[in-house]
Design a protein around this motif. Structure first.
Motif, PDB file in Angstrom:
ATOM      1  N   GLY A 145       0.890  -1.282   0.088  1.00 50.91           N
ATOM      2  CA  GLY A 145       0.008  -0.091  -0.017  1.00 50.91           C
ATOM      3  C   GLY A 145       0.756   1.374   0.063  1.00 50.91           C
ATOM      4  N   ARG A 146       2.147   1.301   0.045  1.00 51.38           N
ATOM      5  CA  ARG A 146       3.130   2.478   0.194  1.00 51.38           C
ATOM      6  C   ARG A 146       3.557   2.748  -1.067  1.00 51.38           C
ATOM      7  N   SER A 147       3.350   3.982  -1.593  1.00 54.32           N
ATOM      8  CA  SER A 147       4.168   4.405  -2.847  1.00 54.32           C
ATOM      9  C   SER A 147       5.599   4.210  -2.828  1.00 54.32           C
ATOM     10  N   ILE A 148       6.171   3.835  -3.839  1.00 52.86           N
ATOM     11  CA  ILE A 148       7.705   3.752  -4.132  1.00 52.86           C
ATOM     12  C   ILE A 148       7.964   3.985  -5.501  1.00 52.86           C
ATOM     13  N   GLY A 149       9.395   4.581  -5.593  1.00 47.25           N
ATOM     14  CA  GLY A 149       9.667   4.702  -7.287  1.00 47.25           C
ATOM     15  C   GLY A 149      10.518   3.626  -7.395  1.00 47.25           C
ATOM     16  N   ILE A 150      10.234   2.928  -8.577  1.00 46.31           N
ATOM     17  CA  ILE A 150      11.399   1.897  -9.098  1.00 46.31           C
ATOM     18  C   ILE A 150      12.130   2.488 -10.091  1.00 46.31           C
ATOM     19  N   ILE A 151      13.521   2.203 -10.039  1.00 45.76           N
ATOM     20  CA  ILE A 151      14.280   2.506 -11.053  1.00 45.76           C
ATOM     21  C   ILE A 151      15.031   0.944 -11.276  1.00 45.76           C
ATOM     22  N   ALA A 152      14.878   0.459 -12.398  1.00 49.26           N
ATOM     23  CA  ALA A 152      15.206  -0.707 -12.749  1.00 49.26           C
ATOM     24  C   ALA A 152      15.960  -1.000 -14.154  1.00 49.26           C
ATOM     25  N   ASN A 153      17.027  -1.629 -14.104  1.00 50.54           N
ATOM     26  CA  ASN A 153      17.789  -1.988 -15.518  1.00 50.54           C
ATOM     27  C   ASN A 153      16.830  -2.856 -16.111  1.00 50.54           C
ATOM     28  N   GLN A 154      16.844  -3.084 -17.389  1.00 49.86           N
ATOM     29  CA  GLN A 154      16.089  -4.164 -18.126  1.00 49.86           C
ATOM     30  C   GLN A 154      17.049  -4.665 -19.146  1.00 49.86           C
ATOM     31  N   PRO A 155      17.619  -5.901 -18.643  1.00 47.71           N
ATOM     32  CA  PRO A 155      18.464  -6.540 -19.550  1.00 47.71           C
ATOM     33  C   PRO A 155      17.957  -7.101 -20.976  1.00 47.71           C
ATOM     34  N   ARG A 156      16.439  -7.002 -21.097  1.00 51.06           N
ATOM     35  CA  ARG A 156      15.996  -7.437 -22.503  1.00 51.06           C
ATOM     36  C   ARG A 156      16.122  -6.310 -23.526  1.00 51.06           C
ATOM     37  N   LEU A 178      12.800   4.951  -2.985  1.00 48.99           N
ATOM     38  CA  LEU A 178      13.050   4.777  -4.132  1.00 48.99           C
ATOM     39  C   LEU A 178      13.847   3.294  -4.074  1.00 48.99           C
ATOM     40  N   LEU A 179      13.510   2.481  -4.858  1.00 51.01           N
ATOM     41  CA  LEU A 179      13.927   1.098  -5.002  1.00 51.01           C
ATOM     42  C   LEU A 179      14.614   1.068  -6.365  1.00 51.01           C
ATOM     43  N   GLU A 234      21.971  12.686  -3.890  1.00 52.28           N
ATOM     44  CA  GLU A 234      21.308  13.683  -3.413  1.00 52.28           C
ATOM     45  C   GLU A 234      19.977  13.271  -2.729  1.00 52.28           C
ATOM     46  N   ALA A 235      19.532  12.234  -3.269  1.00 50.37           N
ATOM     47  CA  ALA A 235      18.072  11.984  -2.735  1.00 50.37           C
ATOM     48  C   ALA A 235      18.206  11.559  -1.281  1.00 50.37           C
ATOM     49  N   THR A 236      17.115  12.115  -0.399  1.00 52.43           N
ATOM     50  CA  THR A 236      17.251  11.718   0.997  1.00 52.43           C
ATOM     51  C   THR A 236      16.108  10.903   1.322  1.00 52.43           C
ATOM     52  N   VAL A 237      15.092  10.490   0.462  1.00 52.83           N
ATOM     53  CA  VAL A 237      14.190   9.733   0.920  1.00 52.83           C
ATOM     54  C   VAL A 237      14.728   8.205   1.030  1.00 52.83           C
ATOM     55  N   PRO A 238      14.121   7.359   1.904  1.00 48.44           N
ATOM     56  CA  PRO A 238      14.582   6.093   1.909  1.00 48.44           C
ATOM     57  C   PRO A 238      14.966   5.363   0.275  1.00 48.44           C
ATOM     58  N   LYS A 239      16.139   4.855   0.438  1.00 46.57           N
ATOM     59  CA  LYS A 239      16.706   4.154  -0.778  1.00 46.57           C
ATOM     60  C   LYS A 239      17.032   2.730  -0.582  1.00 46.57           C
ATOM     61  N   ILE A 240      16.461   1.817  -1.283  1.00 48.21           N
ATOM     62  CA  ILE A 240      17.038   0.671  -1.025  1.00 48.21           C
ATOM     63  C   ILE A 240      17.532   0.232  -2.444  1.00 48.21           C
ATOM     64  N   SER A 241      18.802  -0.575  -2.453  1.00 49.18           N
ATOM     65  CA  SER A 241      19.453  -1.157  -3.641  1.00 49.18           C
ATOM     66  C   SER A 241      19.388  -2.693  -3.652  1.00 49.18           C
ATOM     67  N   VAL A 242      18.848  -3.257  -4.681  1.00 51.08           N
ATOM     68  CA  VAL A 242      18.552  -4.745  -4.790  1.00 51.08           C
ATOM     69  C   VAL A 242      19.706  -5.209  -5.832  1.00 51.08           C
ATOM     70  N   ILE A 243      20.646  -5.903  -5.505  1.00 48.59           N
ATOM     71  CA  ILE A 243      21.466  -6.092  -6.695  1.00 48.59           C
ATOM     72  C   ILE A 243      20.949  -7.620  -6.860  1.00 48.59           C
ATOM     73  N   VAL A 244      20.242  -7.479  -8.258  1.00 50.15           N
ATOM     74  CA  VAL A 244      19.782  -8.739  -8.829  1.00 50.15           C
ATOM     75  C   VAL A 244      20.725  -9.896  -9.593  1.00 50.15           C
ATOM     76  N   ARG A 245      21.456  -9.033 -10.289  1.00 47.25           N
ATOM     77  CA  ARG A 245      22.333  -9.906 -10.969  1.00 47.25           C
ATOM     78  C   ARG A 245      23.886  -9.014 -10.845  1.00 47.25           C
ATOM     79  N   LYS A 246      24.061  -8.707 -12.128  1.00 47.16           N
ATOM     80  CA  LYS A 246      25.522  -8.225 -12.097  1.00 47.16           C
ATOM     81  C   LYS A 246      25.322  -6.609 -11.867  1.00 47.16           C
TER      82      LYS A 246
END
Lengths: 69, 509
Positions: free
Chosen positions: B310-321, B349-350, B382-394
């Motif tokens: 239910g919480r808003s997040i912004g997703i930034i994701a690399n697209q290997p395809r 941000l995720l 500079e972004a001071t919102v919560p930031k989580i990075s998930v290393i999926v592969r490389k």
């Protein structure tokens, strides 16, 4: 419709044959660039009229790879 | 006639807009009358309308070609500016401009979103001295937009042309939704281009919706119809608070979409093989909560709003395809703008990382990839919102940095067991370190040597080794990723930091 290379690289694999009927979104060739496999897909369904590249060839961004009708 | 009769007649005339023939012409193009657009966009209709009688002494210019007021979207009051293209093609006269400036000032003082429904031919040249150069001329509209930027959400729905100076209204909005076939933006029309620089080009090629949403990146969302543009705007705003002081509403939590596969099924063993990042996104977000921005532009990087629990997040994701998920100048710009947007309005941000790095070669160097990449890094940093990075592969090279790597103060850097963090991939690294050695070897011994060195290299960057060195904060079971993100985003909600004190940074633009 022309299928074009989305980035510079070499043609690693051609996954369709001339005359083959293919679906929108199907891989036409797989490029290799930046050590990655880059699938190039057809933007619409149709028949592969011509393949413009061979495996191993170098292509630049925007080069025509295949023609779909 | 009584006063009441006169009043009623005037109101009815003004409300009906311009001449019938212009209504008909618009109708043929699938364009709705401005007041109809507002009825569809707003929960009810405008609750307040000011300067309805603007220019009423001139019978031909009802409301001076623009409707301004306040109404509600999703229950939230918003300020509205909406051109009426049945009145002199929605062009701007002195009062048009003053009305727009006033409603912007209202948005600034009430701290509520500002929505622009644009469908205008630009300045009325005949009125230029009154509406163009002065303190409260059209320039003030853009000045106000810049002042509003980041304080309240600013949305542009582009239903028709937005020409010359008018094209800066969309440019300063957080997001531009363009209706395919009708919307356009350009500084000089095709006719002007032909006269001045001898270029022959169609309007679609010059500044059409499809071009802007896929090539220039000035447009964000390509809508098939006005109704689709309106529906998108309503959805988009539901992820945002009214202004920068507030946090987004928490909506009712939903489970993920029903899926047959698991995250482990999705991710290929071979680091170099492509997979579809959208499938991974589906595995972690609330069902049907993905609201993508710039889908057609730089598709090697996905940016969009979503909800987890239910919480808003912004997703930034690399697209290997797409393009192997490699970062290009356009993808870096796309990411930078999106992170600015989320950070401005307290949307965490995720980062979903599967990136071989930034593109190399003369083409991108000449396009200033270093400059564009630096923009992405600066905004992320500079972004001071919560930031989580998930290393999926490389996560190779500056790609790791740009995607909120450990050095950039994410609240945590998580890794899936498939993660691989390095300056470069094993193939490139062995080639770089042992190029001379490989050359010296007899040809038949080379493959075995390369294989051995690659294996050594892989061991060196093993993800458990990096966890042991505390480079990453945790290795996560892929099937528990959503739960992990739920917990962490809810705990990080109280994050309260100031990046640094100064007037502003001096980065590449």
């Amino acid at each position: 419709m022309e299928v074009k290379a989305t980035m510079a690289g070499s043609v690693w694999k051609i996954t369709v044959e001339q005359g083959q009927t293919i679906e929108e979104g199907q891989d036409v060739v797989i490029l290799e660039s930046m050590k990655m496999e880059i699938p190039i897909t057809a933007e619409q369904s149709g028949v592969v009229k011509a393949l413009k590249v061979n495996e191993g060839a170098f292509v630049n961004e925007g080069d025509v790879i295949a023609i779909i009708e | 006639m009584t006063h009441k009769n006169i009043y009623d007649e005037k109101v009815a005339t003004i409300k009906s807009g311009g001449q019938e023939k212009y209504h008909r012409k618009n109708g043929e193009k699938g364009k709705l009358f401005v007041r109809k657009r507002l009825k569809r966009l707003l929960d009810e209709d405008l609750n307040i309308e000011d300067a309805f009688f603007a220019n009423c002494m001139d019978g031909a210019l009802p409301s001076d070609g623009v409707v301004t007021g306040i109404g509600k979207i999703n229950g939230q009051s918003v300020c509205i500016m909406a051109n009426d293209s049945t009145v002199k093609a929605g062009s701007w006269g002195k009062r048009t401009v003053e009305k727009i400036i006033r409603i912007q000032e209202t948005a600034l003082s009430l701290e509520i979103p500002m929505i622009y429904l644009v469908d205008s031919a630009g300045a009325r040249i005949t009125d230029q001295v009154e509406m163009f150069p002065g303190r409260r001329g059209a320039g003030r509209i853009f000045h106000n937009q810049i002042k509003l930027s980041g304080r309240v959400p600013q949305v542009c729905l582009l239903f028709g042309p937005s020409a010359a100076g008018g094209a800066y209204i969309p440019a300063f909005c957080d997001i531009v939704v363009m209706v395919d076939g009708n919307a356009s933006m350009y500084l000089g029309s095709p006719r002007m281009a032909e006269k001045v620089i001898g270029e022959q080009v169609s309007l679609e090629e010059m500044g059409g919706a499809n071009m802007h949403c896929s090539v220039s990146g000035v447009g964000d969302v390509l809508a098939k119809s006005e109704q689709e543009a309106i529906a998108y705007t309503q959805t988009y705003l539901s992820y945002f608070p009214a202004n920068f002081r507030q946090k987004p509403n928490i909506e009712e939590a939903k489970a993920t979409k029903q899926l047959k596969t698991t995250i482990s099924d999705l991710i290929p063993e071979n680091q170099n093989a492509a997979f579809n990042m959208y499938d991974l996104i589906d595995q972690i977000i609330d069902e049907d909560s993905f609201c993508e921005i710039k889908k057609k532009f730089a598709p090697e990087l996905i940016t969009g709003l979503a909800r987890i629990d239910g919480r808003s997040i912004g997703i930034i994701a690399n697209q290997p395809r797409m393009k192997g998920g490699v970062l290009f100048p356009d993808s870096a710009d796309k990411a930078a703008k999106f992170m600015q947007l989320c950070d401005a309005f307290n949307i965490p941000l995720l980062f979903l990382v599967d990136v071989p790095g930034f593109m190399i070669g003369t083409k991108v160097e000449r396009a200033g990839i270093i400059r564009h990449g630096a923009k992405m890094l600066a905004t992320m940093s500079e972004a001071t919102v919560p930031k989580i990075s998930v290393i999926v592969r490389k996560a190779y090279g500056a790609g790791l940095y740009a995607m909120a790597g450990p050095a950039f103060e994410p609240d945590c850097c998580l890794a899936l067991p498939t993660a691989q963090i390095a300056v470069m991939g094993p193939e490139a690294a062995v080639n770089a370190v042992y190029a001379n050695k490989i050359q010296e070897l007899p040809e038949d011994e080379r493959p075995a040597f390369i294989k051995e060195k690659q294996a050594e290299y892989k061991e060196n960057i093993d993800i458990y080794r990096l966890a042991s060195e505390m480079v990453i904060d945790a290795i996560i079971d892929p099937e528990k990723l959503r739960e992990e993100l739920k917990t962490r985003f809810s705990i990080y909600e109280s994050k309260n930091v100031t990046f640094t004190e100064r007037k502003h940074g001096v980065y590449p633009v």
